[in-house]
Design an enzyme around this catalytic site. Structure first.
Site, PDB file in Angstrom:
ATOM      1  N   CYS A   1       0.833  -1.206   0.000  1.00 12.10           N
ATOM      2  CA  CYS A   1       0.000   0.000   0.000  1.00 12.10           C
ATOM      3  C   CYS A   1       0.876   1.268   0.000  1.00 12.10           C
ATOM      4  O   CYS A   1       1.417   1.623  -1.034  1.00 12.10           O
ATOM      5  CB  CYS A   1      -0.985  -0.036   1.157  1.00 12.10           C
ATOM      6  SG  CYS A   1      -2.462   0.933   0.813  1.00 12.10           S
TER       7      CYS A   1
ATOM      8  N   HIS B   1      -3.471  -4.956   0.360  1.00  9.01           N
ATOM      9  CA  HIS B   1      -2.895  -5.504   1.594  1.00  9.01           C
ATOM     10  C   HIS B   1      -2.944  -7.026   1.567  1.00  9.01           C
ATOM     11  O   HIS B   1      -3.867  -7.630   2.132  1.00  9.01           O
ATOM     12  CB  HIS B   1      -3.683  -4.991   2.807  1.00  9.01           C
ATOM     13  CG  HIS B   1      -3.464  -3.547   3.098  1.00  9.01           C
ATOM     14  ND1 HIS B   1      -2.410  -3.091   3.855  1.00  9.01           N
ATOM     15  CD2 HIS B   1      -4.159  -2.454   2.712  1.00  9.01           C
ATOM     16  CE1 HIS B   1      -2.471  -1.770   3.936  1.00  9.01           C
ATOM     17  NE2 HIS B   1      -3.514  -1.355   3.250  1.00  9.01           N
TER      18      HIS B   1
ATOM     19  N   GLU C   1      -1.362  -9.075   3.197  1.00  2.00           N
ATOM     20  CA  GLU C   1      -1.192  -9.686   4.534  1.00  2.00           C
ATOM     21  C   GLU C   1      -2.512 -10.163   5.131  1.00  2.00           C
ATOM     22  O   GLU C   1      -2.526 -11.092   5.934  1.00  2.00           O
ATOM     23  CB  GLU C   1      -0.496  -8.706   5.485  1.00  2.00           C
ATOM     24  CG  GLU C   1      -1.288  -7.460   5.892  1.00  2.00           C
ATOM     25  CD  GLU C   1      -1.097  -6.262   4.956  1.00  2.00           C
ATOM     26  OE1 GLU C   1      -0.756  -6.484   3.774  1.00  2.00           O
ATOM     27  OE2 GLU C   1      -1.295  -5.109   5.405  1.00  2.00           O
TER      28      GLU C   1
END
Ligand code: GLN
Length: 539
Positions: free
Chosen positions: A387, A516, A518
């Site tokens: 990001c 994102h 993650e």
């Protein structure tokens, strides 16, 4: 009807209620039940999106674009399922709904009261979450600690549910047993008081998870049983664990799953299926070669403490990929502002196998991050930007490779000569109206991957979906110029209009993603891009 397990905290916060909730869920799942988990947060904020990560920890984004508490991330990782917006509520969210309903005459002219109308709305939401997930068992974690004013209405909701469905509702108290240094003895009294406080809210715990630095011994188990009116077998020893992934296995040593099922009158639907999980835990503790990763951010400092909670999903994603590749993740937290005041420190980055810049907002520390990114690009250290980490990589490339000295993001410099990162057009109106809460580009969007890119190779497919949380984006007007200078646009929205991934050529791994990744990494299924980043770091 689903079964419900309420998890509440006693004595103090931060003792692992979220992990306990997720672990119990995982255990029950391994016995063949469909499990979902709900997080109840007592604050007035409608969601976690407007809170400072240092204060509150990570903002976890769901597939459907809710900005939630980091515990939802725990649930997703432990249960390996996507959790949606209905599973998350705050005081603000509940009150807003009640007030809106009142305005719409939905209470049919009655006086709308804090009790019962607010807890009733809480109950409605909990039941809806269980129903939408088709859950056999629904875990409900109540934020805060018993005895505080903030969560009392949620305890009241739990009590009401138990009153109505006594056979379908259980209570778990996650408590803490201190061992004062000068006494050297584990004390049960604070937990006894927590149980009494819970009793005064009309709730008797069915289980006590006894968190402590050490395992609970028999005399203390007996004492808790006696004073807290609870079967000895339901006092679960929960010593500090080396890794959160140990916790479900530790709990099972006290057979918590079996005890829960017997109280619900249920029988396990399959033999425990924790094999893969146990294998992961074995890998975690095995002797391994190290991979050294620097995470360069700014949300670490809180007084004298360095809190890494702000990046918990990033950390877990790095770890999952490292374990998958049989290496030991060694993470260092570097405060990006350090590199602004001490540029000579950049050299110290050469000892890392990989550098990651996670998401972020605002101007503090960004020149430090840009300097770090430049170092990673020039010294060919694997780099992964998430990001803001992608946006800053774009700025770095524009400034130092494409020769656009005045390149910047309009988030930091609205007058930038070369706004290579700029506000998304639909965001502009929102920001002018100061409508900040829940209005970023949020949740899951598709991304088409370019042939012959690191990303395409890592994912092994042409199109993926990833979760977003941002207001600014790559400025399409600069696309051609940056591509000509050698930047690879490795991923775009399927219609080609939004740039989602940038890469640098002739580099072992230099990938910046607007999303994102993650949030989609799971301990047993590491994310493809984290996997590729770690592979490059090992190489
Ligand atoms: N501040 C940037 C934006 O709003 C990046 C956000 C992030 O890293 N999550 O676009």
């Amino acid at each position: 009807m689903s079964k419900f397990i309420f998890v509440v905290g006693g004595v103090m916060s931060g003792v692992g209620k979220g992990t306990a909730t997720a672990s119990i869920g995982r255990i029950l799942q391994s016995k063949g039940f469909r499990v979902t988990a709900v997080k109840v947060d007592p604050y007035i904020n409608v969601d976690a999106g407007t809170m400072n990560p240092v204060e509150h920890g990570e903002v976890f984004v769901t597939e459907d674009g809710d900005e939630t508490d980091q515990d939802i991330g725990n649930y997703e990782r432990f249960l390996d399922t996507d959790i949606t917006s209905v599973n998350y509520m705050t005081t603000g969210r509940v009150y807003r709904e009640v007030i809106e309903r009142e305005r719409n005459l939905e209470y049919g002219g009655r006086t709308v009261e804090v009790v019962p109308h607010v807890p009733e709305e809480v109950v409605r939401r909990i039941k809806r979450a269980a129903k939408e997930a088709h859950a056999d068992i629904c875990m409900v974690e109540i934020g805060g600690t018993v005895g505080e004013y903030q969560n009392i209405l949620f305890l009241e909701a739990a009590r009401m549910m138990h009153l109505k469905h006594p056979k379908d509702v259980l209570f778990v108290l996650v408590s803490y047993l201190p061992i004062p240094f000068n006494l050297g003895e584990m004390k049960t009294k604070p937990t006894q008081y927590a149980v009494r406080t819970l009793n005064s809210a009309g709730i008797q715990p069915d289980f006590i998870i006894a968190r402590a630095s050490r395992a609970l011994d028999e005399p203390r188990k007996r004492k808790l049983s006696q004073f807290c009116n609870i079967d000895e077998r339901d006092v679960i020893s929960a010593p500090d664990a080396a890794s959160v992934y140990d916790v479900p296995l530790n709990f099972e040593q006290d057979q918590v799953g079996k005890r829960i099922l017997s109280k619900f009158g249920l029988r396990a639907r399959q033999r425990n299926d924790m094999k893969e999980w146990a294998k992961l835990v074995k890998t975690i503790h095995a002797e391994k070669k190290a991979v050294r990763i620097a995470v360069v951010g700014k949300y670490f400092a809180s007084g004298d403490f360095s809190l890494t909670d702000a990046y918990i999903s990033v950390i877990e994603a790095i770890k999952a990929a490292a374990w998958h590749n049989g290496v030991d993740p060694q993470l260092d937290w570097l405060d990006s502002t350090e590199f602004e005041t001490h540029p000579e420190k950049l050299k110290e980055l050469s000892r890392y196998d990989g550098i990651l810049v996670p998401g972020g907002f605002g101007s503090r520390g960004i020149e430090g991050k840009i300097a770090v990114i430049r170092y990673a690009r020039e010294k060919k250290i694997p780099y992964f930007g998430l990001c803001y980490g992608m946006q800053l990589a774009t700025i770095e490339f524009a400034r130092h490779v494409a020769g656009l000295k005045g390149a910047h993001t309009t988030e930091v410099n609205p007058e930038a000569e070369h706004p290579v990162i700029h506000i998304m057009p639909e965001q502009e109106a929102i920001v002018t109206k100061k409508k900040f809460g829940g209005t970023m580009r949020l949740g899951s969007y598709a991304c088409a991957l370019a042939a012959k890119s690191h990303s395409r190779k890592a994912y092994g497919k042409r199109e993926v979906t990833e979760r977003h949380r941002h207001r600014y984006e790559f400025n399409g007007d600069y696309r051609e110029r940056l591509e000509k200078a050698g930047l690879t646009i490795a991923g775009t929205s399927p219609d080609g209009s939004l740039v989602e991934i940038v890469e640098v050529k002739e580099h072992p791994f230099f990938v910046g993603v607007q999303f994102h990744p993650e949030f989609k990494s799971r301990p047993l299924r590491p994310h493809p891009l984290f996997n590729a980043f770690i592979k490059a770091a090992i190489a």
